[in-house]
Design a protein around this motif. Structure first.
Motif, mmCIF file in Angstrom:
data_model
loop_
_atom_site.group_PDB
_atom_site.id
_atom_site.type_symbol
_atom_site.label_atom_id
_atom_site.label_comp_id
_atom_site.label_asym_id
_atom_site.label_seq_id
_atom_site.Cartn_x
_atom_site.Cartn_y
_atom_site.Cartn_z
ATOM 1 N N ARG A 57 -23.945 -63.035 -53.564
ATOM 2 C CA ARG A 57 -22.524 -63.214 -53.436
ATOM 3 C C ARG A 57 -22.088 -64.417 -54.249
ATOM 4 N N GLN A 113 -8.490 -71.435 -57.158
ATOM 5 C CA GLN A 113 -7.124 -71.002 -57.415
ATOM 6 C C GLN A 113 -6.936 -70.851 -58.907
ATOM 7 N N PHE A 145 -0.433 -60.284 -54.647
ATOM 8 C CA PHE A 145 -1.554 -61.161 -55.009
ATOM 9 C C PHE A 145 -1.147 -62.428 -55.738
ATOM 10 N N ARG A 147 1.481 -65.506 -56.752
ATOM 11 C CA ARG A 147 2.603 -66.225 -56.136
ATOM 12 C C ARG A 147 3.321 -67.024 -57.221
ATOM 13 N N ASP A 180 -4.926 -67.324 -55.247
ATOM 14 C CA ASP A 180 -6.015 -67.974 -54.527
ATOM 15 C C ASP A 180 -7.118 -66.976 -54.209
ATOM 16 N N ASP A 239 -10.551 -66.680 -51.885
ATOM 17 C CA ASP A 239 -11.350 -67.239 -50.803
ATOM 18 C C ASP A 239 -12.823 -66.940 -51.058
ATOM 19 N N ASP A 267 -15.282 -68.636 -49.119
ATOM 20 C CA ASP A 267 -15.868 -69.389 -48.012
ATOM 21 C C ASP A 267 -17.203 -68.792 -47.573
ATOM 22 N N LEU A 319 -16.312 -57.462 -55.886
ATOM 23 C CA LEU A 319 -15.007 -57.912 -55.391
ATOM 24 C C LEU A 319 -14.470 -59.040 -56.265
ATOM 25 N N GLU A 336 -11.043 -59.347 -58.529
ATOM 26 C CA GLU A 336 -10.084 -60.458 -58.477
ATOM 27 C C GLU A 336 -9.742 -60.927 -59.887
ATOM 28 N N LYS A 396 -7.409 -58.532 -61.431
ATOM 29 C CA LYS A 396 -6.065 -58.699 -60.886
ATOM 30 C C LYS A 396 -5.367 -59.884 -61.554
ATOM 31 N N ASN A 415 2.055 -74.546 -51.038
ATOM 32 C CA ASN A 415 1.088 -73.938 -50.145
ATOM 33 C C ASN A 415 0.229 -72.902 -50.861
ATOM 34 N N ARG A 416 -0.885 -72.573 -50.239
ATOM 35 C CA ARG A 416 -1.833 -71.631 -50.829
ATOM 36 C C ARG A 416 -1.915 -70.352 -50.025
ATOM 37 N N TYR A 417 -2.470 -69.345 -50.629
ATOM 38 C CA TYR A 417 -2.797 -68.051 -50.037
ATOM 39 C C TYR A 417 -1.573 -67.207 -49.700
ATOM 40 N N THR A 442 2.468 -65.988 -49.634
ATOM 41 C CA THR A 442 3.632 -65.967 -50.506
ATOM 42 C C THR A 442 4.863 -65.742 -49.655
ATOM 43 N N ALA A 443 5.865 -66.579 -49.852
ATOM 44 C CA ALA A 443 7.108 -66.459 -49.092
ATOM 45 C C ALA A 443 8.205 -65.885 -49.977
ATOM 46 N N LYS A 448 3.771 -63.408 -46.531
ATOM 47 C CA LYS A 448 2.824 -62.315 -46.681
ATOM 48 C C LYS A 448 1.543 -62.846 -47.332
ATOM 49 N N GLU A 471 -1.944 -60.948 -49.242
ATOM 50 C CA GLU A 471 -2.716 -59.765 -49.607
ATOM 51 C C GLU A 471 -4.197 -60.110 -49.657
ATOM 52 N N THR A 472 -5.014 -59.207 -49.166
ATOM 53 C CA THR A 472 -6.464 -59.378 -49.190
ATOM 54 C C THR A 472 -7.072 -58.216 -49.959
ATOM 55 N N ASP A 473 -7.759 -58.564 -51.029
ATOM 56 C CA ASP A 473 -8.377 -57.569 -51.898
ATOM 57 C C ASP A 473 -9.637 -57.028 -51.232
ATOM 58 N N ASP A 505 -17.764 -61.449 -42.555
ATOM 59 C CA ASP A 505 -17.579 -62.880 -42.312
ATOM 60 C C ASP A 505 -16.449 -63.441 -43.167
ATOM 61 N N LEU A 506 -16.324 -62.971 -44.392
ATOM 62 C CA LEU A 506 -15.263 -63.455 -45.265
ATOM 63 C C LEU A 506 -13.907 -62.925 -44.805
ATOM 64 N N HIS A 559 -12.667 -64.964 -42.079
ATOM 65 C CA HIS A 559 -12.072 -66.210 -42.587
ATOM 66 C C HIS A 559 -10.661 -65.961 -43.101
ATOM 67 N N GLN A 560 -10.441 -64.826 -43.730
ATOM 68 C CA GLN A 560 -9.097 -64.448 -44.169
ATOM 69 C C GLN A 560 -8.147 -64.382 -42.965
ATOM 70 N N ILE A 564 -7.176 -67.820 -42.014
ATOM 71 C CA ILE A 564 -6.185 -68.333 -42.964
ATOM 72 C C ILE A 564 -4.811 -67.775 -42.632
#
Lengths: 163, 155
Positions: free
Chosen positions: A23, A80, A105, A107, A121, A123, A125, A133, A137, A140, B103-105, B107-108, B119, B121-123, B132-133, B136-137, B140
């Motif tokens: 990963r 980011q 996706f 911003r 951004d 992630d 983690d 994946l 990204e 995208k 801010n991150r992640y 979008t307003a 909002k 979005e998660t790919d 596990d990831l 974490h999303q 967030i």
């Protein structure tokens, strides 16, 4: 014979761990390699806070990859993609709002100097993201960046034509 | 011939988390992953006939929809988390821009009724996101929605 069985058992336990080690984590060298493999240029740098960063480009447009959640400027946990356009464009807060209401996706915003900015951004983690994946990204980001620059260029051209 | 002590073998056999299946862009899979993370989730259908999930974070309702789907609604590649807050046309694009710039992640944006949305979005392409990831999303997202509400209330 018992030793061989034990060795096989230990191998079976270790194998899944090896797979999970594939990963992608927020390691600058790894991210740099992945960006280059995707046809981008990328060079490792350091940001103003001493954390790693990548100066990158795609289609002759420069952007930065920032690293976040770092401990001692390493072991970072997310990245980011960050692009800043030229000032003096018609891109304003209303244009950013329209973009953000439609596009996924990425911003959009105006920075403190009023320049159009695009962020995405990722992630990474824990053990990070699977290579497939992360590759998605990157794809995208390419589409977002191309679309954002194209939209701003079109708006600027329309503004010039109307003036 | 020397062998490992039985105790170490036991540790090796139980060491490491279970390899949970990746979270793919399927409402059932996402619902299960959210429930596993402690969210109360229900399924709903929009007026346009789209299926989505609804949940809450604190007092804030939010919904989860599948995105980047093929024409027949299958083969989706992402999920979108979204929450809306009544704005009464008092929230400006400039203020929303401040959020997006700082801010991150998430979008307003403001919709045509003047309500503020957050909002994320998660790919999940092409083969899903490790459990596990994804968890974490969700953490967030939970932080984002509460933080955005606080931001709106600090006008």
């Amino acid at each position: 014979m018992r030793f061989l069985c034990l060795a096989a058992a230990i191998t079976a336990i270790i194998a899944p761990t090896a797979a999970s080690a594939q990963r992608i984590i927020a390691a600058p060298a790894e991210i740099e390699l992945r960006l280059k493999a995707a046809g981008m240029d990328a060079v490792e740098q350091t940001d103003g806070a001493g954390d790693p960063a990548l100066a990158a480009s795609w289609n002759d447009e420069n952007f930065i990859v920032f690293f976040y959640g770092c401990s001692g400027h390493r072991d970072c946990r997310s990245i980011q993609f960050h692009y800043v356009g030229a000032d003096g464009t018609p891109f304003d807060a209303d244009a950013a709002n329209t973009w953000n209401s439609i596009v996924m996706f990425g911003r959009a915003s105006l920075d403190k100097s009023g320049r159009p900015t695009l962020d995405m951004d990722v992630d990474l983690d824990g053990e990070g993201a699977p290579p497939s994946l992360f590759a998605d990204e990157i794809d995208k980001w390419k589409m977002l960046l191309d679309g954002f620059i194209s939209a701003n260029a079109k708006a600027a051209a329309e503004q010039r034509a109307g003036s | 011939m020397r062998f490992l002590p039985t105790g170490i073998i036991a540790v090796l056999l139980v060491a490491g988390p279970a390899q949970a299946a990746p979270v793919t862009a399927s409402l059932g899979v996402v619902k299960a992953a959210m429930a596993d993370a402690g969210f109360t989730v229900t399924e709903d259908t929009t007026p346009d006939g789209y299926h989505e999930l609804q949940s809450v974070m604190g007092n804030d309702k939010f919904w989860v929809s599948l995105q980047a789907c093929s024409d027949n609604g299958t083969g989706c590649d992402a999920v979108e988390f979204e929450a809306a807050f009544k704005g009464d046309n008092a929230i400006t694009a400039a203020r929303i821009n401040q959020w997006n710039a700082e801010n991150r992640y998430g979008t307003a944006y403001i919709d045509e009724d003047g309500d503020a949305h957050i909002k994320m979005e998660t790919d999940l392409a092409p083969a899903g996101m490790p459990a596990d990831l994804f968890r974490h999303q969700l953490r967030i997202w939970g932080t984002l929605i509460l933080s955005f509400e606080n931001f709106l209330n600090r006008r």
